[in-house]
Scaffold this motif. Sequence first.
Motif, mmCIF file in Angstrom:
data_model
loop_
_atom_site.group_PDB
_atom_site.id
_atom_site.type_symbol
_atom_site.label_atom_id
_atom_site.label_comp_id
_atom_site.label_asym_id
_atom_site.label_seq_id
_atom_site.Cartn_x
_atom_site.Cartn_y
_atom_site.Cartn_z
ATOM 1 N N ARG A 177 7.046 10.324 -5.697
ATOM 2 C CA ARG A 177 7.530 11.110 -4.562
ATOM 3 C C ARG A 177 7.552 10.254 -3.306
ATOM 4 N N ASN A 178 8.459 10.569 -2.408
ATOM 5 C CA ASN A 178 8.586 9.828 -1.162
ATOM 6 C C ASN A 178 7.559 10.338 -0.158
ATOM 7 N N LEU A 179 6.305 10.024 -0.395
ATOM 8 C CA LEU A 179 5.208 10.429 0.472
ATOM 9 C C LEU A 179 5.447 9.873 1.872
ATOM 10 N N PRO A 180 5.565 10.742 2.886
ATOM 11 C CA PRO A 180 5.830 10.252 4.242
ATOM 12 C C PRO A 180 4.646 9.461 4.811
ATOM 13 N N TRP A 181 4.977 8.391 5.466
ATOM 14 C CA TRP A 181 3.989 7.582 6.173
ATOM 15 C C TRP A 181 4.376 7.541 7.637
ATOM 16 N N VAL A 182 3.381 7.644 8.520
ATOM 17 C CA VAL A 182 3.577 7.517 9.959
ATOM 18 C C VAL A 182 2.790 6.287 10.389
ATOM 19 N N VAL A 201 0.845 -1.202 0.000
ATOM 20 C CA VAL A 201 0.000 0.000 0.000
ATOM 21 C C VAL A 201 0.879 1.249 0.000
ATOM 22 N N ILE A 202 1.928 1.249 0.811
ATOM 23 C CA ILE A 202 2.839 2.401 0.874
ATOM 24 C C ILE A 202 3.510 2.620 -0.478
ATOM 25 N N GLN A 203 4.044 1.572 -1.061
ATOM 26 C CA GLN A 203 4.724 1.694 -2.357
ATOM 27 C C GLN A 203 3.761 2.161 -3.443
ATOM 28 N N LYS A 204 2.559 1.626 -3.467
ATOM 29 C CA LYS A 204 1.574 2.020 -4.479
ATOM 30 C C LYS A 204 1.183 3.484 -4.310
ATOM 31 N N SER A 205 1.014 3.924 -3.068
ATOM 32 C CA SER A 205 0.655 5.333 -2.857
ATOM 33 C C SER A 205 1.752 6.251 -3.368
ATOM 34 N N ARG A 206 2.991 5.865 -3.179
ATOM 35 C CA ARG A 206 4.107 6.681 -3.668
ATOM 36 C C ARG A 206 4.166 6.673 -5.195
ATOM 37 N N GLN A 207 3.868 5.553 -5.807
ATOM 38 C CA GLN A 207 3.793 5.500 -7.272
ATOM 39 C C GLN A 207 2.687 6.407 -7.782
ATOM 40 N N ASP A 208 1.541 6.370 -7.118
ATOM 41 C CA ASP A 208 0.388 7.178 -7.531
ATOM 42 C C ASP A 208 0.644 8.671 -7.396
ATOM 43 N N PHE A 209 1.594 9.049 -6.566
ATOM 44 C CA PHE A 209 1.953 10.454 -6.408
ATOM 45 C C PHE A 209 3.236 10.776 -7.150
ATOM 46 N N GLY A 210 3.419 10.131 -8.273
ATOM 47 C CA GLY A 210 4.529 10.453 -9.155
ATOM 48 C C GLY A 210 5.898 10.046 -8.651
#
Length: 79
Positions: free
Chosen positions: A50-55, A39-48
């Motif tokens: 970018r290293n979208l931070p996850w907590v 899920v984390i990797q897919k979300s980052r792919q979906d945002f181009g």
Amino acid sequence: YYAPMAGVRAVLWHQGEGEWSFPDGNTSIPFYYDRITNVIQKSRQDFGGRNLPWVMARVSFDGSQTRPAVVTEQQRIID
């Protein structure tokens, strides 16, 4: 839906209580790490890319007890 308009700063993930067991007696804990990291990797792919931070919250209280195996998997994700 709103991310393209307003952006996203981070994702706070507070989940794990439902990962302990199912009516048939099986558990999803062995799959927890792989599923959440996907899920984390897919979300980052979906945002181009970018290293979208996850907590990731370290929590597993189902109203009566804490499940250390779930917290262990959450820590693996954090690490």
